[in-house]
Design a protein around this motif. Sequence first.
Motif, short mmCIF file in Angstrom:
data_model
loop_
_atom_site.label_atom_id
_atom_site.label_comp_id
_atom_site.label_asym_id
_atom_site.label_seq_id
_atom_site.Cartn_x
_atom_site.Cartn_y
_atom_site.Cartn_z
N PRO A 218 29.33 -37.74 45.85
CA PRO A 218 28.71 -38.99 46.30
C PRO A 218 28.18 -39.81 45.14
O PRO A 218 27.77 -39.29 44.10
N THR A 219 28.15 -41.12 45.35
CA THR A 219 27.63 -42.03 44.33
C THR A 219 26.12 -41.85 44.20
O THR A 219 25.41 -41.84 45.21
N ALA B 296 24.86 -52.86 35.67
CA ALA B 296 25.03 -51.59 34.96
C ALA B 296 25.19 -50.44 35.94
O ALA B 296 26.01 -49.52 35.72
N HIS B 297 24.45 -50.44 37.02
CA HIS B 297 24.57 -49.38 38.02
C HIS B 297 25.93 -49.43 38.70
O HIS B 297 26.58 -48.40 38.91
N ALA C 144 26.75 -43.02 37.64
CA ALA C 144 26.31 -41.74 37.08
C ALA C 144 25.58 -41.94 35.75
O ALA C 144 24.53 -41.34 35.50
N ALA C 145 26.13 -42.76 34.89
CA ALA C 145 25.49 -43.01 33.60
C ALA C 145 24.16 -43.73 33.77
O ALA C 145 23.19 -43.43 33.07
N PHE C 146 24.12 -44.66 34.70
CA PHE C 146 22.87 -45.38 34.94
C PHE C 146 21.80 -44.42 35.46
O PHE C 146 20.64 -44.48 35.05
#
Length: 706
Positions: free
Chosen positions: A2-3, A220-221, A226-228
């Motif tokens: 999931p996101t 950015a999200h 995942a990185a955010f």
Amino acid sequence: MPTPTYPFTAIVGMSDMRLGLLLNAISPAIGGVLVRGEKGTAKSTAVRALAALLPEIAVVAGCRFSCDPSAPDATCPDGPHGTPQRTARPARMVELPVGTSEDRLVGALDIERALAEGVKAFEPGLLADAHRGVLYVDEVNLLGDHLIDSLLDAAAMGASHVEREGVSVRHSARFLLVGTMNPEEGELRPQLLDRFGLTVEVAASREPDERVEVVRRRLAHDEDPAAFAAKWAAEEDALRERIAAARAMLPRVRLGDGALRRIAAVCAGFEVDGMRGDIVTARTATALAAWAGRTEVTTEDVRQAALLSLPHRRRRNPFDAPGLDEAKLDEILGQFEDEEHEEPEANEANEDDDPDPQGPGPDGPDGDGPDDPNGPGGGRPPHRDQAPVEPPAPQLPPQREDSTATEETTPANHHPQATGTPAPEAPPVAAATPFRTRKFDVPGLGEGAAGRRSRARTAHGRTTGARRPQGALTRLHLAATVQAAAPHQRARGRSGPGLVVRRDDLREAVREGREGNLVLFVVDASGSMAARKRMSAVKGAVLSLLLDAYQRRDKIGMITFRGAGAEVALPPTSSVDTGAARLDRLPTGGRTPLAAGLLRAHEVLRVERLRDPSRRPLLVVVTDGRATGGADPLPRAQQAARLLAGQGVASVVVDCESGPVRLGLAAELGRELRGPVVTLEELRAEHVSALVRTVRADICADRRAA
């Protein structure tokens, strides 16, 4: 996979909303939070982010009602649990859709299995799913009243009771209730507002730098969630630990008599009805102290708690937006300043009796507390003593009218359209005191949204018949079902006392209740209304009808006509208070283009019929019946009225004509519209009651004479 959820700590601004959510996470006994604000202000994002911060919960393995294994519910429908097996899972966030049914909310009996198999199979609803988690209701003001009643009753009692079709089920339903709404789409009833613990107002920032940062983080999200999320993981963990620490400290927070007196004085000063406001304010002040790492409630805690818990509870008119006068709040709390200076000495004397080994700690008043603008709960709430700013009223186009004369003072042979000057515009006048109006409804039987105006087939009301189910069976008509199945028992080989029921035998109840309508006001704002000083009375009448529409759960719209045309002053909406605000700013002046107003009403109703075919309209024309704008004004107005009547639009004409000489033009309009005509005086419910009493007295006198 999931996101990842947008991080709570990455939300820019919105300090009130974040603080209100965090306080409820610390102390669910506060009773939830209602977030009011315009669309696109991160309301839903914040709620979903908060759910990700809540700690995991231990549940009984296999229990559909999320019982706590350390204290299982003795009345759980899946119980008794005996020595339960434990399992852990994240706290759920359950979303309640606007179009949900009552059966989906509270749960329902499986009717087909009950009749065909003879078993009482209960299917849990969303209230059971949300137990010990978060129940999120987006657009809570658009939910049906019966759903809101069930929802808030469960939130208040911590349990849901289902009594229907011979089945009685009770299960625990304790959850963090969060509702969001856009006030422009309609308000909640005051008694329902009171059931929410806290309320906060949110609005998009007007600072360019802050708006830039919001967009930067959102992009950015969306580009790499995942990185955010990893970038904000440390802040999220720190906030999660702080919530847990505040929860642990909450039982040790002391709410002294001085703080209780301040809370009582504030609630009394703002004329808060009942005691729920006092209790919620006390719980909120306690949670604020725990959030700041203190074991003593201060005056500032009481002040901030009042700003969150009382705006929607103060006594106000139906069209007033929730808010709190901070100057008055400071004045009330200022009466206790001397007492506050004396309290530290008393506390020092009792210091040995109530030791606090931890002290304020790094997260206390000098750290990242609620007064620290950089903290997650950031900053003091902004002023709430002013109502949300309404969008500006539509600008009326320049009218080619005489700059000094009104309609009634202009000579008959003078044509002001040729002068090239704008129409005279009288400044807005205040509305007269509103009054209780007669009840008008739409003839026939509708199938619109539940309300309190016209007769309709609804999910709730008195049972008037039965029919085959249209979709899933939700309202069983037992007598009709048995009657349909009885003639076929021998052919179906019935041998025992039971009844053999098949799907074709099932019948659902047809119920009749009341619906809400679309009440479209067409208001004459021409010079004839201003010249005779009638606009104040007219505005008072329209305001009274708006109040009636508010109480009957109608959608409303408003069209005004003056000068050379008609304007949609308020597109159809559920926000009746917005209509009252537009009415207050309504200017007057110019000629009377009655035909343009009726034709614009026809167009608005045509569009609304496509959007919501089941909601029936009620047209309320407020005018003296004059028609002076455009070529052949009166014949065109009559033609427009016949067009509306031919399409079956229910209409009411409010005759505003006054003076010793009356032309009766409004009555002519009413005949063309095929609707009743009432004067401003006859609009009052008191006038109707007096008329009924007079008729009854005459009837009784006639009977005595006979």
